[in-house]
Scaffold this motif. Structure first.
Motif, PDB file in Angstrom:
ATOM      1  N   ARG A  67       0.985  -0.884   0.115  1.00 31.58           N
ATOM      2  CA  ARG A  67       0.087  -0.107   0.080  1.00 31.58           C
ATOM      3  C   ARG A  67       0.744   1.357   0.113  1.00 31.58           C
ATOM      4  N   PRO A  68       1.994   1.531   0.761  1.00 29.99           N
ATOM      5  CA  PRO A  68       2.901   2.572   0.559  1.00 29.99           C
ATOM      6  C   PRO A  68       3.404   2.858  -0.610  1.00 29.99           C
ATOM      7  N   THR A  69       3.784   1.670  -1.296  1.00 31.39           N
ATOM      8  CA  THR A  69       4.513   1.653  -2.550  1.00 31.39           C
ATOM      9  C   THR A  69       3.379   2.366  -3.797  1.00 31.39           C
ATOM     10  N   LEU A  70       2.266   1.763  -3.477  1.00 32.59           N
ATOM     11  CA  LEU A  70       1.166   2.429  -4.326  1.00 32.59           C
ATOM     12  C   LEU A  70       0.917   3.837  -4.249  1.00 32.59           C
ATOM     13  N   SER A  71       0.744   4.279  -2.888  1.00 35.29           N
ATOM     14  CA  SER A  71       0.559   5.730  -2.580  1.00 35.29           C
ATOM     15  C   SER A  71       1.713   6.590  -3.057  1.00 35.29           C
ATOM     16  N   ARG A  72       2.903   5.820  -3.117  1.00 31.33           N
ATOM     17  CA  ARG A  72       4.110   6.801  -3.428  1.00 31.33           C
ATOM     18  C   ARG A  72       4.056   6.952  -5.069  1.00 31.33           C
ATOM     19  N   PHE A  73       3.594   5.992  -5.692  1.00 33.46           N
ATOM     20  CA  PHE A  73       3.373   5.792  -7.107  1.00 33.46           C
ATOM     21  C   PHE A  73       2.576   6.859  -7.857  1.00 33.46           C
ATOM     22  N   PHE A  74       1.353   7.167  -6.871  1.00 35.48           N
ATOM     23  CA  PHE A  74       0.350   8.235  -7.433  1.00 35.48           C
ATOM     24  C   PHE A  74       0.640   9.616  -6.871  1.00 35.48           C
ATOM     25  N   GLN A  75       1.489   9.897  -5.998  1.00 33.28           N
ATOM     26  CA  GLN A  75       2.007  11.008  -5.356  1.00 33.28           C
ATOM     27  C   GLN A  75       3.231  11.523  -6.585  1.00 33.28           C
ATOM     28  N   ASP A  76       3.869  10.619  -7.288  1.00 34.97           N
ATOM     29  CA  ASP A  76       5.025  10.637  -7.953  1.00 34.97           C
ATOM     30  C   ASP A  76       5.650   9.304  -8.640  1.00 34.97           C
ATOM     31  N   PRO A  77       5.152   9.005  -9.812  1.00 35.19           N
ATOM     32  CA  PRO A  77       5.640   7.602 -10.126  1.00 35.19           C
ATOM     33  C   PRO A  77       7.117   7.471 -10.392  1.00 35.19           C
ATOM     34  N   GLU A  78       7.952   8.724 -10.460  1.00 39.42           N
ATOM     35  CA  GLU A  78       9.461   8.333 -10.437  1.00 39.42           C
ATOM     36  C   GLU A  78       9.904   8.228  -9.079  1.00 39.42           C
ATOM     37  N   SER A  79       9.086   8.023  -7.949  1.00 35.34           N
ATOM     38  CA  SER A  79       9.453   7.953  -6.668  1.00 35.34           C
ATOM     39  C   SER A  79       9.708   6.308  -6.372  1.00 35.34           C
ATOM     40  N   VAL A  80       9.266   5.602  -7.193  1.00 35.47           N
ATOM     41  CA  VAL A  80       9.423   3.937  -7.007  1.00 35.47           C
ATOM     42  C   VAL A  80      10.325   3.557  -8.269  1.00 35.47           C
ATOM     43  N   ARG A  81      10.854   2.316  -7.979  1.00 37.84           N
ATOM     44  CA  ARG A  81      11.586   1.699  -9.170  1.00 37.84           C
ATOM     45  C   ARG A  81      11.019   1.471 -10.088  1.00 37.84           C
ATOM     46  N   PRO A  82      11.517   1.768 -11.481  1.00 34.57           N
ATOM     47  CA  PRO A  82      10.926   1.897 -12.644  1.00 34.57           C
ATOM     48  C   PRO A  82      10.193   0.411 -13.064  1.00 34.57           C
ATOM     49  N   ALA A  83      11.034  -0.570 -12.696  1.00 31.17           N
ATOM     50  CA  ALA A  83      10.228  -1.940 -12.732  1.00 31.17           C
ATOM     51  C   ALA A  83       8.709  -1.977 -11.986  1.00 31.17           C
ATOM     52  N   THR A  84       9.000  -1.235 -10.788  1.00 35.68           N
ATOM     53  CA  THR A  84       7.668  -1.434  -9.793  1.00 35.68           C
ATOM     54  C   THR A  84       6.489  -0.447 -10.581  1.00 35.68           C
ATOM     55  N   ALA A  85       6.925   0.725 -11.056  1.00 35.22           N
ATOM     56  CA  ALA A  85       6.147   1.503 -11.701  1.00 35.22           C
ATOM     57  C   ALA A  85       5.578   0.893 -12.760  1.00 35.22           C
ATOM     58  N   GLU A  86       6.166   0.181 -13.727  1.00 35.34           N
ATOM     59  CA  GLU A  86       5.987  -0.633 -15.035  1.00 35.34           C
ATOM     60  C   GLU A  86       4.688  -1.555 -14.555  1.00 35.34           C
ATOM     61  N   LYS A  87       4.984  -2.187 -13.317  1.00 38.38           N
ATOM     62  CA  LYS A  87       4.193  -3.233 -12.963  1.00 38.38           C
ATOM     63  C   LYS A  87       2.849  -2.687 -12.412  1.00 38.38           C
ATOM     64  N   ILE A  88       2.870  -1.361 -11.826  1.00 42.89           N
ATOM     65  CA  ILE A  88       1.649  -0.985 -11.394  1.00 42.89           C
ATOM     66  C   ILE A  88       0.803  -0.275 -12.475  1.00 42.89           C
ATOM     67  N   ARG A  89       1.275  -0.023 -13.477  1.00 39.39           N
ATOM     68  CA  ARG A  89       0.825   0.626 -14.548  1.00 39.39           C
ATOM     69  C   ARG A  89      -0.129  -0.658 -15.356  1.00 39.39           C
ATOM     70  N   GLN A  90       0.851  -1.827 -15.615  1.00 43.85           N
ATOM     71  CA  GLN A  90       0.216  -2.833 -16.154  1.00 43.85           C
ATOM     72  C   GLN A  90      -1.082  -3.281 -15.136  1.00 43.85           C
ATOM     73  N   GLY A  91      -0.887  -3.348 -14.002  1.00 41.52           N
ATOM     74  CA  GLY A  91      -2.010  -3.883 -13.164  1.00 41.52           C
ATOM     75  C   GLY A  91      -3.188  -2.846 -13.386  1.00 41.52           C
ATOM     76  N   LEU A  92      -2.894  -1.435 -13.360  1.00 43.41           N
ATOM     77  CA  LEU A  92      -4.099  -0.548 -13.528  1.00 43.41           C
ATOM     78  C   LEU A  92      -4.586  -1.012 -14.671  1.00 43.41           C
ATOM     79  N   ALA A  93      -3.961  -1.427 -15.819  1.00 45.02           N
ATOM     80  CA  ALA A  93      -4.837  -1.502 -16.972  1.00 45.02           C
ATOM     81  C   ALA A  93      -5.689  -2.521 -17.282  1.00 45.02           C
ATOM     82  N   HIS A  94      -5.737  -3.440 -16.000  1.00 39.61           N
ATOM     83  CA  HIS A  94      -6.566  -4.595 -15.962  1.00 39.61           C
ATOM     84  C   HIS A  94      -7.651  -4.643 -15.012  1.00 39.61           C
ATOM     85  N   VAL A  95      -7.791  -3.501 -14.398  1.00 39.87           N
ATOM     86  CA  VAL A  95      -8.654  -3.390 -13.390  1.00 39.87           C
ATOM     87  C   VAL A  95      -9.492  -2.054 -13.588  1.00 39.87           C
TER      88      VAL A  95
END
Length: 349
Positions: free
Chosen positions: A22-50
């Motif tokens: 949950r904290p990682t997801l929160s950081r992503f929404f505040q600033d996508p560059e604040s999480v690792r690129p691989a994690t950011a891409e994983k979140i984007r892929q997950g958002l595309a399917h929900v």
């Protein structure tokens, strides 16, 4: 056939569905560059399917910089304030800010409520078109101690030494229209507006100074009974209808403090047959305004007035506010910027 995406309602459900914390997801929404690129891409892929829409305020309230700015205006239905708000909002978008609009509806209590609401929303600064002597001085003072503020269009009832101001040069605009009216006909009498903000007094004072400076007698139509209401058209219509009905000012030049007053005066003049409908024929009464209301050119007769530079005023106010926000501290000196108006000569005068 497209597969229906699962509906996700909370950040906790989303974190579980994507398999991130949950904290990682929160950081992503505040600033996508604040999480690792691989994690950011994983979140984007997950958002595309929900099916999930991030809560705008939830993602911004916890930021050090929310990107939110407030705007407080007295009346949303007034075309001047509607145009000003549009300009400020477009300028804010270009500067990567989001505008939260509040309306005081001409009420000191609601102006104070708007201040408290914007403070609670973690806004970074506020553009305020303040009310006059009936405004919420204490609330605005509190706001100024907490956030950068830029006053726009009118000044507050009392001076604030650390707050910027952007508006029209009323001395220039009233001088411009008064000079024109004096050069082309009888010197104008002045129909003022109710004392709802500082513009009423500033414009009347400018008229008096211009007339006195040219050895002409200023004449201000009685406004001691003017209601403290934004129904300018009604006030002007009732005032001029009563005067025209007594045979007064039927051949006069009438300078109105704003175009909405002029519209009421025009209607009263029509009721008393003071306009000649034949093309090119001279009217008995001349009426002029101030502001260049969007409908002023479509009146019958079309209204002579002065146009405020709303775009420049709105953009300058937002630029000043953004500068104060990004500097993180008040300026050493208060900035005051006023802009000239342009004469619009039409049929009414």
């Amino acid at each position: 056939m497209a597969t229906k995406k699962p509906k996700i309602r909370t950040m906790e459900e989303l974190a579980s569905a994507i398999a991130v914390s949950r904290p990682t997801l929160s950081r992503f929404f505040q600033d996508p560059e604040s999480v690792r690129p691989a994690t950011a891409e994983k979140i984007r892929q997950g958002l595309a399917h929900v099916d999930y829409v991030p809560n705008f305020f939830a993602t911004r309230m916890n930021r050090r910089a929310s990107g939110l700015v407030g705007v407080i205006v007295p009346l949303l239905t007034d075309p001047f304030f509607a145009s000003l708000l549009q300009t400020v909002e477009l300028a804010a978008l270009e500067m990567d800010f989001t505008v939260i609009t509040q309306c005081s509806h001409g009420s000191a209590e609601l102006e104070a409520n708007a201040v408290e609401r914007l403070l609670s929303m973690n806004t970074e600064g506020v553009v305020v078109a303040p009310l006059g002597e009936y405004g919420s001085a204490d609330a605005l003072r509190q706001l100024g101690r907490s956030l950068p503020i830029v006053f726009v269009d009118s000044r507050p009832a009392e001076p604030y030494t650390t707050i910027d101001f952007v508006g029209t040069d009323n001395e220039q605009s009233i001088g411009l229209i008064t000079d024109y009216l004096c050069r082309t006909g009888a010197p104008p009498v002045y129909l003022g507006m109710p004392r709802l903000n500082s513009n009423g007094l500033e414009r009347e004072s400018a008229y008096r100074r211009w007339m006195a400076g040219h050895d002409l007698r200023p004449e201000v139509l009685p406004d001691d009974l003017a209601p403290q209401s934004w129904a300018f058209e009604t006030y002007a219509y009732q005032t001029m209808d009563a005067l025209f009905g007594q045979g007064l000012y039927v051949d006069a030049t009438i300078l109105c403090a704003n175009d909405r007053l002029a519209m009421g005066a025009l209607q009263a003049a029509h009721r008393h047959g003071l306009f000649n409908s034949r093309p090119g024929a001279r009217t008995r009464v001349r009426i002029a305004g101030h502001d260049d209301h969007p409908l002023s050119r479509f009146m019958t007769p079309a209204l002579t007035t002065v146009a405020q530079d709303i775009d420049t005023i709105g953009m300058t106010a937002m630029s000043l506010l953004a500068s104060r926000i990004r500097s993180g501290k008040p300026g050493e000196e208060t900035v005051e910027r006023t802009f000239p108006a342009a004469l619009k000569i039409r049929e009414s005068a």
